[in-house]
Design a protein around this motif. Structure first.
Motif, PDB file in Angstrom:
ATOM      1  N   MET A  82       0.826  -1.200   0.000  1.00 28.64           N
ATOM      2  CA  MET A  82       0.000   0.000   0.000  1.00 28.64           C
ATOM      3  C   MET A  82       0.873   1.267   0.000  1.00 28.64           C
ATOM      4  N   PRO A  83       0.395   2.347  -0.649  1.00 24.03           N
ATOM      5  CA  PRO A  83      -0.954   2.511  -1.192  1.00 24.03           C
ATOM      6  C   PRO A  83      -1.103   2.080  -2.654  1.00 24.03           C
ATOM      7  N   ALA A  84      -0.043   1.491  -3.240  1.00 23.95           N
ATOM      8  CA  ALA A  84      -0.059   1.139  -4.657  1.00 23.95           C
ATOM      9  C   ALA A  84      -0.747  -0.208  -4.895  1.00 23.95           C
ATOM     10  N   LEU A  85      -1.932  -0.389  -4.320  1.00 23.28           N
ATOM     11  CA  LEU A  85      -2.701  -1.618  -4.507  1.00 23.28           C
ATOM     12  C   LEU A  85      -3.490  -1.520  -5.804  1.00 23.28           C
ATOM     13  N   LYS A  86      -3.792  -2.650  -6.404  1.00 28.60           N
ATOM     14  CA  LYS A  86      -4.511  -2.655  -7.680  1.00 28.60           C
ATOM     15  C   LYS A  86      -5.833  -3.398  -7.520  1.00 28.60           C
TER      16      LYS A  86
END
Length: 372
Positions: free
Chosen positions: A113-117
């Motif tokens: 996180m925060p780069a979740l997909k």
């Protein structure tokens, strides 16, 4: 500066059937819910959907291990949409599920996180009136391997659609209503005091405070039978508070409630109430200006009291809804308080950044001691 984040498309239906017809539920949908909610309200609608009942994976508030087991079973369904129908536990798990990777490992999600997909389209339907989680991008889990609660957050965790259905609240047990609605009140107050608050978020915060307090006053006079006619008001107030804290954030109350909830499995709203007025009174001892003065005057107007005694008066009202307990009544030992304070400083800086006053470990410990 961001003024207000309004991410999910918001819908409202009076009944569950109206919702299911409008969204055309079918075999590509996975409904994550509880059996006691689904069977009486959706079971007779003939829906050809996959279902996962959260309670079959564990009781209480969401843990990382509970979420991981649900993720693995959800992956077997081949679904396209995830529809969360429930309270905070169901909704938080659904948010994590919406961004779950193939390994279904919560530690990996926290690390990413925060780069979740987003992996699934997400529809959220609350069945309580507290979390406001249908319009936020945060889910909170008890990380059992760490012994505390922590937020999982990312832009991909917003629902695509948030749906309000008052019918879902009609059978809500009063105890669940109490803990969830007090959580909404804390959301509204903390978001009003946040340094990230704006004129837009405060509009939602103050309206939520008013609706909740007025509802409590009616219940205090008329008893629990007053709840059903107020279901729509509390559902909307919770949603307003969710919109407010979704942008402005929550602060010290939530940060200090997490160790209590994580270790002693106290319901989230109840753990917030155990901390709430203690934090607010401490704020008043440190500052008497700014937005705190505005909040206090607003509450005093609703409660018919002087601003100096507003949190005593508010506690008296809230005790009609949920009697407040001292920390020791939950089994907390005094020698644990320094451990709690250290955990707050170490693990909850995301929330402490929104505190009305800067929080040191010493100050956090003093508040815990006041509440012990």
């Amino acid at each position: 500066m961001v003024q207000v984040i309004l991410k999910p498309e918001l819908h409202k239906f009076q009944t569950c059937k109206e919702f299911s017809d409008a969204f055309k539920l079918g075999p590509e949908d996975l409904v994550l819910t509880n059996k006691f909610i689904y069977e009486p309200l959706f079971g007779g609608l003939g829906l050809n959907v996959h279902t996962i009942f959260q309670e079959e994976y564990g009781a209480g508030e969401p843990t990382d291990t509970m979420a991981e087991n649900i993720m693995r079973d959800a992956a077997k369904t081949g679904c396209r949409r995830v529809i969360a129908i429930g309270g905070g536990t169901v909704i938080d798990i659904a948010k994590a599920l919406a961004v779950a990777n193939e390994s279904a490992c919560m530690d990996e999600l926290y690390n990413a996180m925060p780069a979740l997909k987003k992996q699934y389209e997400l529809i959220i339907i609350p069945t309580t009136c507290g979390t406001g989680s249908e319009v936020t991008n945060i889910a909170v889990f008890n990380r059992v391997r760490m012994g505390t609660k922590m937020g999982l957050v990312g832009p991909a965790m917003y629902a695509d659609h948030a749906v309000l259905i008052p019918e879902l609240l009609y059978g809500l047990p009063f105890g669940v209503f109490a803990t969830s609605s007090i959580d909404a009140l804390v959301h509204a107050v903390e978001s009003a005091l946040s340094p990230k608050a704006t004129i837009y978020t405060r509009t939602f915060s103050y309206r939520a405070i008013e609706m909740i307090v007025r509802g409590y006053q009616k219940i205090a006079v008329e008893g629990e039978t007053a709840l059903k006619p107020l279901s729509d008001d509390f559902l909307v107030a919770s949603n307003f508070a969710g919109i407010a804290f979704g942008t402005a954030g929550c602060g010290t109350v939530h940060a200090m409630a997490y160790p209590l909830g994580g270790k002693y499995h106290v319901p989230h709203g109840e753990s917030n109430y155990a901390i709430f007025t203690g934090v607010m009174k401490r704020y008043m001892g440190l500052r008497q200006d700014g937005e705190l003065n505005t909040v206090n005057e607003f509450l005093a107007g609703l409660l018919g009291c002087e601003a100096a005694g507003v949190y005593t008066a508010l506690e008296e009202l809230l005790n009609h809804i949920l009697p407040k307990k001292a920390l020791r009544e939950y089994g907390v030992a005094r020698e644990e308080l320094p451990e709690f304070a250290a955990s707050v400083i170490e693990n909850q800086q995301r929330l402490l950044a929104n505190s009305f006053v800067p929080m040191s470990q010493e100050l956090v410990l003093q508040i815990y001691e006041d509440l012990y």
